[in-house]
Design a protein around this motif. Sequence first.
Motif, short mmCIF file in Angstrom:
data_model
loop_
_atom_site.label_atom_id
_atom_site.label_comp_id
_atom_site.label_asym_id
_atom_site.label_seq_id
_atom_site.Cartn_x
_atom_site.Cartn_y
_atom_site.Cartn_z
N VAL A 127 0.82 -1.22 0.00
CA VAL A 127 0.00 0.00 0.00
C VAL A 127 0.85 1.26 0.00
N SER A 128 2.02 1.21 0.59
CA SER A 128 2.87 2.40 0.59
C SER A 128 3.31 2.76 -0.83
N ARG B 45 0.45 4.67 -2.27
CA ARG B 45 0.47 6.01 -1.66
C ARG B 45 1.51 6.88 -2.35
N SER C 112 -6.33 -3.80 3.63
CA SER C 112 -5.46 -2.62 3.68
C SER C 112 -5.38 -1.95 2.31
N GLN D 266 -8.58 -0.02 2.03
CA GLN D 266 -8.46 1.16 2.89
C GLN D 266 -7.63 2.25 2.21
N GLU D 267 -6.58 1.87 1.51
CA GLU D 267 -5.75 2.85 0.82
C GLU D 267 -6.50 3.47 -0.35
N ARG E 238 -8.60 6.05 1.21
CA ARG E 238 -7.78 7.19 1.61
C ARG E 238 -7.48 8.07 0.39
#
Length: 110
Positions: free
Chosen positions: A36-37, A40, A64, A67-68, A71
């Motif tokens: 996920v990073s 991002r 996750s 969720q990203e 976000r």
Amino acid sequence: MSNDFHLSAGQLHAELVDDGPRRTLRLRGDLDIATVSQLRAAAASLHDGDLTLDLCRLDVVDSSGLQEIMRLRAALQPEHELRVVAVDGGLPWHLIVLAQLNELLHLQTP
């Protein structure tokens, strides 16, 4: 215009296609807690316009990853929208529908 931005590390590959008013971020591989990073980082500068997130070539999505995506949607300016494209019946599509986020994410099939 294609290939403006590439990020490839681990098991996630992101390609930004900028063809005018709507940009498309195409993801391939796995979108999970380990990657996920990377999403991002790929989306860090994409908050000031409409965005299509293409999940058609994802093999894995976990909570996750979802969720990203949420976000990323929240980080967009209020006048812009996020559209998600996923293969009907594929894992990303099922996860979004199961979480009842298909309308909020403007879920579409290719």
